[in-house]
Design a protein around this motif. Structure first.
Motif, PDB file in Angstrom:
ATOM      1  N   MET A 150       0.830  -1.212   0.000  1.00 20.30           N
ATOM      2  CA  MET A 150       0.000   0.000   0.000  1.00 20.30           C
ATOM      3  C   MET A 150       0.861   1.257   0.000  1.00 20.30           C
ATOM      4  SD  MET A 150      -3.039  -1.019   2.660  1.00 20.30           S
ATOM      5  CE  MET A 150      -4.128  -2.416   2.342  1.00 20.30           C
ATOM      6  N   ILE A 151       1.961   1.207   0.760  1.00 19.48           N
ATOM      7  CA  ILE A 151       2.873   2.347   0.808  1.00 19.48           C
ATOM      8  C   ILE A 151       3.471   2.609  -0.572  1.00 19.48           C
ATOM      9  CG2 ILE A 151       5.052   3.198   1.761  1.00 19.48           C
ATOM     10  CD1 ILE A 151       4.341   1.647   4.332  1.00 19.48           C
ATOM     11  N   LEU A 152       3.832   1.532  -1.267  1.00 24.45           N
ATOM     12  CA  LEU A 152       4.349   1.691  -2.631  1.00 24.45           C
ATOM     13  C   LEU A 152       3.302   2.340  -3.535  1.00 24.45           C
ATOM     14  CD1 LEU A 152       6.254  -1.698  -3.127  1.00 24.45           C
ATOM     15  CD2 LEU A 152       7.256   0.589  -2.945  1.00 24.45           C
ATOM     16  N   SER A 153       2.040   1.961  -3.340  1.00 26.81           N
ATOM     17  CA  SER A 153       0.959   2.549  -4.149  1.00 26.81           C
ATOM     18  C   SER A 153       0.811   4.039  -3.855  1.00 26.81           C
ATOM     19  CB  SER A 153      -0.371   1.833  -3.856  1.00 26.81           C
ATOM     20  OG  SER A 153      -0.304   0.479  -4.242  1.00 26.81           O
ATOM     21  N   ILE A 154       0.975   4.405  -2.578  1.00 21.24           N
ATOM     22  CA  ILE A 154       0.850   5.824  -2.207  1.00 21.24           C
ATOM     23  C   ILE A 154       1.889   6.662  -2.935  1.00 21.24           C
ATOM     24  CG2 ILE A 154       1.068   7.460  -0.284  1.00 21.24           C
ATOM     25  CD1 ILE A 154      -0.014   5.210   1.522  1.00 21.24           C
ATOM     26  N   PHE A 155       3.093   6.118  -3.115  1.00 21.62           N
ATOM     27  CA  PHE A 155       4.172   6.855  -3.771  1.00 21.62           C
ATOM     28  C   PHE A 155       4.078   6.813  -5.302  1.00 21.62           C
ATOM     29  CE2 PHE A 155       5.988   6.582   0.412  1.00 21.62           C
ATOM     30  CZ  PHE A 155       6.722   7.746   0.536  1.00 21.62           C
ATOM     31  N   SER A 156       2.970   6.262  -5.830  1.00 22.96           N
ATOM     32  CA  SER A 156       2.794   6.166  -7.284  1.00 22.96           C
ATOM     33  C   SER A 156       2.630   7.555  -7.896  1.00 22.96           C
ATOM     34  CB  SER A 156       1.557   5.316  -7.606  1.00 22.96           C
ATOM     35  OG  SER A 156       1.267   5.381  -8.990  1.00 22.96           O
ATOM     36  N   PRO A 157       3.227   7.804  -9.060  1.00 27.98           N
ATOM     37  CA  PRO A 157       3.034   9.098  -9.732  1.00 27.98           C
ATOM     38  C   PRO A 157       1.614   9.256 -10.273  1.00 27.98           C
ATOM     39  CG  PRO A 157       4.331   7.616 -11.110  1.00 27.98           C
ATOM     40  CD  PRO A 157       4.196   6.939  -9.782  1.00 27.98           C
ATOM     41  N   ASP A 158       0.882   8.128 -10.363  1.00 28.51           N
ATOM     42  CA  ASP A 158      -0.512   8.191 -10.802  1.00 28.51           C
ATOM     43  C   ASP A 158      -1.379   8.623  -9.617  1.00 28.51           C
ATOM     44  OD1 ASP A 158      -2.701   7.522 -12.790  1.00 28.51           O
ATOM     45  OD2 ASP A 158      -3.255   6.214 -11.118  1.00 28.51           O
ATOM     46  N   GLU A 159      -2.027   9.752  -9.724  1.00 29.45           N
ATOM     47  CA  GLU A 159      -2.772  10.323  -8.596  1.00 29.45           C
ATOM     48  C   GLU A 159      -3.898   9.407  -8.131  1.00 29.45           C
ATOM     49  OE1 GLU A 159      -5.102  14.492  -7.435  1.00 29.45           O
ATOM     50  OE2 GLU A 159      -4.087  14.248  -9.372  1.00 29.45           O
ATOM     51  N   LYS A 160      -4.594   8.774  -9.051  1.00 27.99           N
ATOM     52  CA  LYS A 160      -5.704   7.904  -8.676  1.00 27.99           C
ATOM     53  C   LYS A 160      -5.215   6.699  -7.880  1.00 27.99           C
ATOM     54  CE  LYS A 160      -9.687   5.520 -10.701  1.00 27.99           C
ATOM     55  NZ  LYS A 160     -10.408   5.184 -11.945  1.00 27.99           N
ATOM     56  N   THR A 161      -4.129   6.085  -8.344  1.00 23.34           N
ATOM     57  CA  THR A 161      -3.545   4.934  -7.631  1.00 23.34           C
ATOM     58  C   THR A 161      -3.056   5.357  -6.253  1.00 23.34           C
ATOM     59  OG1 THR A 161      -2.849   3.956  -9.732  1.00 23.34           O
ATOM     60  CG2 THR A 161      -1.764   3.164  -7.742  1.00 23.34           C
ATOM     61  N   SER A 162      -2.415   6.524  -6.175  1.00 21.70           N
ATOM     62  CA  SER A 162      -1.882   7.018  -4.909  1.00 21.70           C
ATOM     63  C   SER A 162      -2.994   7.275  -3.897  1.00 21.70           C
ATOM     64  CB  SER A 162      -1.085   8.299  -5.157  1.00 21.70           C
ATOM     65  OG  SER A 162      -0.598   8.818  -3.943  1.00 21.70           O
ATOM     66  N   LYS A 163      -4.055   7.927  -4.338  1.00 19.66           N
ATOM     67  CA  LYS A 163      -5.166   8.225  -3.437  1.00 19.66           C
ATOM     68  C   LYS A 163      -5.854   6.949  -2.960  1.00 19.66           C
ATOM     69  CE  LYS A 163      -6.328  12.887  -4.973  1.00 19.66           C
ATOM     70  NZ  LYS A 163      -7.364  13.758  -5.554  1.00 19.66           N
ATOM     71  N   SER A 164      -5.947   5.959  -3.841  1.00 23.13           N
ATOM     72  CA  SER A 164      -6.549   4.677  -3.457  1.00 23.13           C
ATOM     73  C   SER A 164      -5.716   3.998  -2.363  1.00 23.13           C
ATOM     74  CB  SER A 164      -6.662   3.779  -4.686  1.00 23.13           C
ATOM     75  OG  SER A 164      -7.165   2.517  -4.329  1.00 23.13           O
ATOM     76  N   GLY A 165      -4.380   3.997  -2.523  1.00 24.08           N
ATOM     77  CA  GLY A 165      -3.498   3.399  -1.519  1.00 24.08           C
ATOM     78  C   GLY A 165      -3.577   4.132  -0.193  1.00 24.08           C
ATOM     79  N   SER A 166      -3.660   5.465  -0.233  1.00 17.92           N
ATOM     80  CA  SER A 166      -3.758   6.267   0.985  1.00 17.92           C
ATOM     81  C   SER A 166      -5.052   5.981   1.734  1.00 17.92           C
ATOM     82  CB  SER A 166      -3.670   7.753   0.614  1.00 17.92           C
ATOM     83  OG  SER A 166      -3.846   8.557   1.754  1.00 17.92           O
ATOM     84  N   LYS A 167      -6.159   5.895   1.017  1.00 21.31           N
ATOM     85  CA  LYS A 167      -7.453   5.627   1.653  1.00 21.31           C
ATOM     86  C   LYS A 167      -7.485   4.223   2.267  1.00 21.31           C
ATOM     87  CE  LYS A 167     -12.425   5.710   0.802  1.00 21.31           C
ATOM     88  NZ  LYS A 167     -12.655   4.487   1.562  1.00 21.31           N
ATOM     89  N   SER A 168      -6.945   3.241   1.528  1.00 16.45           N
ATOM     90  CA  SER A 168      -6.937   1.871   2.037  1.00 16.45           C
ATOM     91  C   SER A 168      -6.121   1.766   3.320  1.00 16.45           C
ATOM     92  CB  SER A 168      -6.367   0.919   0.981  1.00 16.45           C
ATOM     93  OG  SER A 168      -7.162   0.925  -0.176  1.00 16.45           O
ATOM     94  N   LEU A 169      -4.972   2.445   3.378  1.00 14.76           N
ATOM     95  CA  LEU A 169      -4.117   2.393   4.562  1.00 14.76           C
ATOM     96  C   LEU A 169      -4.781   3.095   5.751  1.00 14.76           C
ATOM     97  CD1 LEU A 169      -1.480   1.300   5.570  1.00 14.76           C
ATOM     98  CD2 LEU A 169      -0.329   3.367   4.766  1.00 14.76           C
ATOM     99  N   CYS A 170      -5.460   4.226   5.502  1.00 14.48           N
ATOM    100  CA  CYS A 170      -6.186   4.918   6.581  1.00 14.48           C
ATOM    101  C   CYS A 170      -7.295   4.027   7.145  1.00 14.48           C
ATOM    102  CB  CYS A 170      -6.765   6.233   6.057  1.00 14.48           C
ATOM    103  SG  CYS A 170      -5.542   7.538   5.817  1.00 14.48           S
ATOM    104  N   ASP A 171      -7.983   3.316   6.253  1.00 17.01           N
ATOM    105  CA  ASP A 171      -9.049   2.413   6.707  1.00 17.01           C
ATOM    106  C   ASP A 171      -8.491   1.284   7.569  1.00 17.01           C
ATOM    107  OD1 ASP A 171     -10.861   3.958   5.343  1.00 17.01           O
ATOM    108  OD2 ASP A 171     -10.945   2.660   3.575  1.00 17.01           O
ATOM    109  N   LEU A 172      -7.335   0.714   7.182  1.00 14.88           N
ATOM    110  CA  LEU A 172      -6.720  -0.360   7.976  1.00 14.88           C
ATOM    111  C   LEU A 172      -6.302   0.147   9.361  1.00 14.88           C
ATOM    112  CD1 LEU A 172      -4.437  -2.355   5.485  1.00 14.88           C
ATOM    113  CD2 LEU A 172      -6.484  -3.160   6.652  1.00 14.88           C
ATOM    114  N   ILE A 173      -5.738   1.340   9.411  1.00 19.84           N
ATOM    115  CA  ILE A 173      -5.306   1.913  10.702  1.00 19.84           C
ATOM    116  C   ILE A 173      -6.503   2.067  11.636  1.00 19.84           C
ATOM    117  CG2 ILE A 173      -4.353   3.994  11.793  1.00 19.84           C
ATOM    118  CD1 ILE A 173      -2.709   4.394   9.223  1.00 19.84           C
TER     119      ILE A 173
END
Length: 345
Positions: free
Chosen positions: A46-69
């Motif tokens: 998920m962290i790797l996804s957050i660092f993606s240059p693709d904004e949609k992929t990055s936002k998806s990874g950020s939301k998923s990680l916040c939900d897990l926390i």
């Protein structure tokens, strides 16, 4: 091993992706049963996804990680203790070129910074031990002055929350390094502000110059318009003068016709024979109704009789074989003289 051959270069290609994926599967299946470590295996991708240059992929990874926390505190604890905070620190200070490496890190995209700040805020509100986040306080202090309102607001919220919990910047040996990073970030902000100021000045100069050019063009157009108007008025004056001249000429012709009708000219004058008077000493001679000039090159002045004191008379003179020579005629009217110069062609 063969996998290390493709992983060792740390270059993102197809072989690297497949090798790291295989290595990840092997590690999760055969590795530790410690929940913090296993949670780290989950969050790594998920962290790797957050660092993606693709904004949609990055936002998806950020939301998923916040939900897990929010769902399970073990994920928040894992992020706090397995290096995530250091990755966040790196993301906000990775514009520097390493003094020990010739490689230059790429600038962290704006959407990645926003996603990381959201996760830090979620961790601060969920995890009990917030001390690991203290290393980010110097960065948060700098970000609070950021010109972007979104990043500025997120940074202020995290800083205020940490401050309310009594979390301050660490006083360890890393303080000097953090101070240097803060100084660097402040310098970067100063450079950006200076660049923005220069661009604004340049834009202002361009606008002023464009305004001057527009004014010059308008003045030139006005000068052309005035010149055209003057030319039109001059042409109109010339046209009116021509009309008046033609009218005057027509009037003169009309008067001449009215004053030179044959019936108004005395018949005695029309048929009168003029007598030519040659001054004494002139070598020319009168022959019938003609005056024959001598062969000598001299001027001859003759008068004509009879003298006409009233009425209208017609006087005709014919010059023969005098091409290119000039002659003068003088008429006396009372005390006035009328002089006419003729050139024979």
């Amino acid at each position: 091993t063969l996998l290390n051959k493709f992983i060792g270069n740390v270059e993102k290609n197809e072989e690297f992706v497949l090798s790291t994926t295989i290595q990840h599967v092997i590690g999760v299946r055969n590795g530790s049963d410690d929940k913090t470590i296993l949670a780290g295996a989950v969050t790594d991708s998920m962290i790797l996804s957050i660092f993606s240059p693709d904004e949609k992929t990055s936002k998806s990874g950020s939301k998923s990680l916040c939900d897990l926390i929010e769902e399970n505190e073990i994920f928040g604890h894992s992020l706090m203790t397995t290096g995530f905070i250091q990755k966040v620190q790196h993301a906000f200070t990775n514009n520097q070129q390493s003094s020990s490496s010739s490689q230059t890190e790429s600038t962290t995209p704006y959407h990645v910074k926003c996603g990381l700040l959201d996760i830090i805020h979620k961790l601060a509100a969920t995890v009990d031990d917030l001390q690991p986040i203290s290393i980010l306080i110097p960065i948060l202090i700098v970000l609070k002055t950021n010109e972007d309102k979104n990043i500025k607001k997120k940074s202020e919220n995290i800083f205020i929350f940490l401050n309310s919990k009594g979390i301050n910047a660490p006083s360890s040996e890393s303080t000097k390094e953090n101070d240097e990073k803060i100084q660097y970030l402040e310098e970067q902000n100063r450079i950006k502000d200076e660049e923005t100021r220069r661009k604004d000045e340049q834009l202002q100069k361009e606008l002023i110059e464009k305004s001057k050019e527009t004014k010059r063009a308008e003045e030139a157009e006005e000068k052309v318009r005035i010149a055209e108007e003057r030319a039109r008025l001059a042409e109109e004056r010339t046209r009116q003068a021509d009309i008046q001249l033609r009218a005057a000429q027509d009037h003169v012709l009309l008067v001449a016709k009215q004053t030179t009708k044959p019936s108004q000219i005395p018949a005695s004058l029309n048929s009168a024979l003029q007598k030519m008077n040659v001054p004494q000493g002139d070598k020319g001679r009168v022959q019938g109704s003609s005056f024959v000039h001598s062969n000598e090159r001299c001027n001859s002045t003759i008068t004509m009789d009879p003298i006409i004191n009233e009425g209208v008379a017609r006087f005709e003179v014919v010059f023969n074989e005098h091409d290119g020579e000039k002659f003068s005629l003088i008429f006396k009217f009372g005390n006035c003289y009328c002089f006419a110069s003729l050139q024979i062609e």
